[in-house]
Design a protein around this motif. Structure first.
Motif, PDB file in Angstrom:
ATOM      1  N   ARG A 219       0.824  -1.207   0.000  1.00 54.50           N
ATOM      2  CA  ARG A 219       0.000   0.000   0.000  1.00 54.50           C
ATOM      3  C   ARG A 219       0.864   1.266   0.000  1.00 54.50           C
ATOM      4  N   LEU A 230      -2.962  -5.053  -6.033  1.00 54.78           N
ATOM      5  CA  LEU A 230      -3.640  -6.342  -6.127  1.00 54.78           C
ATOM      6  C   LEU A 230      -2.839  -7.297  -7.004  1.00 54.78           C
ATOM      7  N   GLU A 252      -3.410  -4.890 -11.561  1.00 51.80           N
ATOM      8  CA  GLU A 252      -4.457  -3.975 -11.139  1.00 51.80           C
ATOM      9  C   GLU A 252      -4.196  -3.451  -9.730  1.00 51.80           C
ATOM     10  N   VAL A 253      -4.742  -2.264  -9.444  1.00 56.05           N
ATOM     11  CA  VAL A 253      -4.676  -1.678  -8.109  1.00 56.05           C
ATOM     12  C   VAL A 253      -6.061  -1.175  -7.730  1.00 56.05           C
ATOM     13  N   GLU A 254      -6.256  -1.010  -6.423  1.00 59.73           N
ATOM     14  CA  GLU A 254      -7.489  -0.415  -5.905  1.00 59.73           C
ATOM     15  C   GLU A 254      -7.149   0.932  -5.291  1.00 59.73           C
ATOM     16  N   VAL A 256      -8.605   3.972  -2.971  1.00 54.94           N
ATOM     17  CA  VAL A 256      -9.655   4.273  -1.988  1.00 54.94           C
ATOM     18  C   VAL A 256      -9.419   5.681  -1.464  1.00 54.94           C
ATOM     19  N   LYS A 263     -14.172   3.813  -3.956  1.00 53.01           N
ATOM     20  CA  LYS A 263     -13.215   2.820  -4.437  1.00 53.01           C
ATOM     21  C   LYS A 263     -13.244   2.759  -5.954  1.00 53.01           C
ATOM     22  N   ARG A 264     -12.051   2.664  -6.537  1.00 54.98           N
ATOM     23  CA  ARG A 264     -11.932   2.481  -7.972  1.00 54.98           C
ATOM     24  C   ARG A 264     -10.902   1.399  -8.247  1.00 54.98           C
ATOM     25  N   LEU A 265     -11.250   0.490  -9.134  1.00 51.43           N
ATOM     26  CA  LEU A 265     -10.314  -0.542  -9.547  1.00 51.43           C
ATOM     27  C   LEU A 265      -9.682  -0.120 -10.864  1.00 51.43           C
ATOM     28  N   THR A 267      -6.983  -1.107 -13.882  1.00 45.46           N
ATOM     29  CA  THR A 267      -6.291  -2.230 -14.495  1.00 45.46           C
ATOM     30  C   THR A 267      -5.255  -1.718 -15.488  1.00 45.46           C
TER      31      THR A 267
END
Length: 489
Positions: A219, A230, A252-254, A256, A263-265, A267
């Motif tokens: 993180r 992720l 991919e990352v998340e 926040v 939250k947004r994913l 890619t």
């Protein structure tokens, strides 16, 4: 003890086990007190060897030299120890003596990965004491420093072990390797706080992170959001006013937000802009700002001549073409070999003929990173020109040198060996033509020449470009995690 169980224990000590493998090892330990004793003995011996060898390494080397002792390419006896995070030995030993029946439990019976009570073998647990008996609080290593100017009076050096602290960089580039295998490259001006092995905070600066399999969840906090990995490679550009841009190069990352926990994913191939107030907006995916960092984050110190670092896109190597460039293509993440890897060259020297090659293998379990040095000439759209046979006047010389941060364990130059390893380290090379891609080592005017330096960190390449002929070289570089103990004065 079976070979499979020994492999599981070795994987535990090197922190490379998957959740399923961890569960399998726990089951084996819980099945029999003798199993638990064997496991404890292996852990205890490993900790003693790690402490003694790490202390030897840092006390016997010249303090002016920051490079770690390099391993022998093909000898498993000389493999670096890597990171080791284990239970407290005394607690486990006491458990074995006190437990009744076949169940093995620690004093507070923590929950294991399957939800049952029993000895937890989480990869990141208790840090061992250093050779002086003091707890080791470090969790990362400064592995590379390029023209770095520090804001603090004390300038860190390559090889320094790092604990929780803030890196304040006025200019230049530094690379930090966490004991989990995560690699972060930072360009100044920057302020970057190391909080723990999997949590950091970027106040401002340019950051590129590579998170290998098994280290997901790393993180990076920014002033307005959290960027949670992720399984990916990503970059963050953050100015002093708090405006940040997050780009995903792979995986991919998340993201926040701090304010309302949106939250947004993201890619591969996506970018997001974050304002200081937490608002998010999609932006065009552009990589130019990070391209300077990529060679360093891949473990390349420098390159000269015809060598150029290959872009992550396009994905297929046969689409990366140039008549005057030899592209350096990192193949995926650092990985631990699941089976031996055949190579053509391991010893330093100048290679001009195939009779000089001495095929060998890099053993299983060695943690490595693979690179392809790739010359792919452009294919002309002129069909008549493509049908014409090349003549001697088409002959051109391409020369260059490339230096890696870590020692080279082996080099692959022959068609057969290249074909056998294509796709092993990355799907980008899985579609390469099966033959006709190796070097022409024939001691003639049209032949190629490869030189491996005495310290096994540099390769000099001399290629005779002749028509549409391609030349590929695969370089296997050591990627062992640095020793855990602090560098001694």
């Amino acid at each position: 003890m079976s070979t499979h169980i020994q492999t599981l224990i070795d994987g535990y000590l090197d922190e490379t086990l998957t959740p399923d493998q961890l569960s399998e090892l726990e089951t084996w330990i819980n099945a029999n007190p003798d199993h638990a004793k064997r496991f404890v003995d292996a852990v205890h011996f490993d900790e003693r060897m790690t402490a003694e060898l790490s202390w030897q390494q840092f006390t016997e080397q010249d303090p002016a030299k920051t490079e770690p002792t390099e391993p022998t390419p093909v000898s498993p006896a000389n493999s670096p120890l890597g990171k080791r995070m284990v239970w407290t030995i005394a607690a486990i030993a006491a458990t074995i003596l006190l437990v009744a029946g076949w169940a093995i439990r620690t004093a507070d019976e923590p929950t294991n990965v399957n939800g049952a009570t029993g000895p937890s073998i989480a990869q990141n647990s208790v840090a061992p004491a250093d050779p002086d008996g003091e707890p080791d609080t470090t969790f990362a290593t400064l592995v590379q420093s390029i023209d770095a100017t520090w804001e603090d009076e004390h300038a860190s050096q390559s090889g320094d072990r790092l604990d929780a602290q803030t890196i304040r960089l006025r200019s230049g580039i530094v690379q930090v390797q966490f004991d989990s295998g995560v690699e972060v490259t930072l360009e100044g001006p920057a302020s970057y706080e190391l909080q723990s092995i999997d949590r950091t905070k970027l106040a401002y600066g340019l950051l590129s992170a590579t998170v290998p399999p098994g280290a997901e969840g790393f993180r990076v906090d920014t002033p307005s959001a959290q960027v949670i990995d992720l399984g990916t490679a990503f970059g963050i550009e953050l100015d002093r006013e708090g405006l940040s841009k997050v780009s995903v190069f792979d995986g991919e990352v998340e993201v926040v937000t701090d304010k309302d926990h949106q939250k947004r994913l993201l890619t591969e191939g996506q970018s997001l802009e974050l304002s200081l107030d937490g608002s998010m907006s999609d932006i065009a995916f552009e990589t130019q700002r990070f391209e300077k960092l990529w060679p360093f984050s891949s473990g390349i110190v420098k390159s000269t001549g015809a060598f150029r670092f290959a872009p992550p896109w396009p994905r297929l190597t046969n689409r990366i073409q140039s008549d005057r460039r030899v592209f350096v293509l990192p193949e995926g993440y650092a990985t631990r070999l699941q089976s031996p890897c055949s190579v053509d060259i391991t010893a330093p020297g100048k290679y001009t003929n195939t009779t000089q090659l001495m095929p060998s293998t890099i053993p299983t379990d060695h943690r490595v990173r693979s690179f392809v040095l790739m010359f792919n000439p452009k294919v002309s759209t002129d069909e008549e020109l493509n049908r014409r046979r090349p003549i001697i006047r088409d002959l051109e010389l391409l020369e260059g040198s490339i230096t890696f941060q870590q020692p080279i364990l082996g080099v692959i130059v022959q068609d057969k060996t290249l074909f056998a390893t294509d796709g092993r380290f990355s799907s980008r090379t899985a579609a390469n033509p099966p033959f006709g891609q190796g070097l022409e080592l024939n001691s003639t005017v049209t032949g190629d020449i490869l030189t491996l330096s005495d310290d096994r960190r540099s390769i000099d390449l001399s290629l005779m470009s002749f028509g549409r002929r391609v030349d590929h070289v695969r370089v296997i570089v050591d990627a062992s995690i640095r020793p855990r103990f602090s560098r001694r004065p």
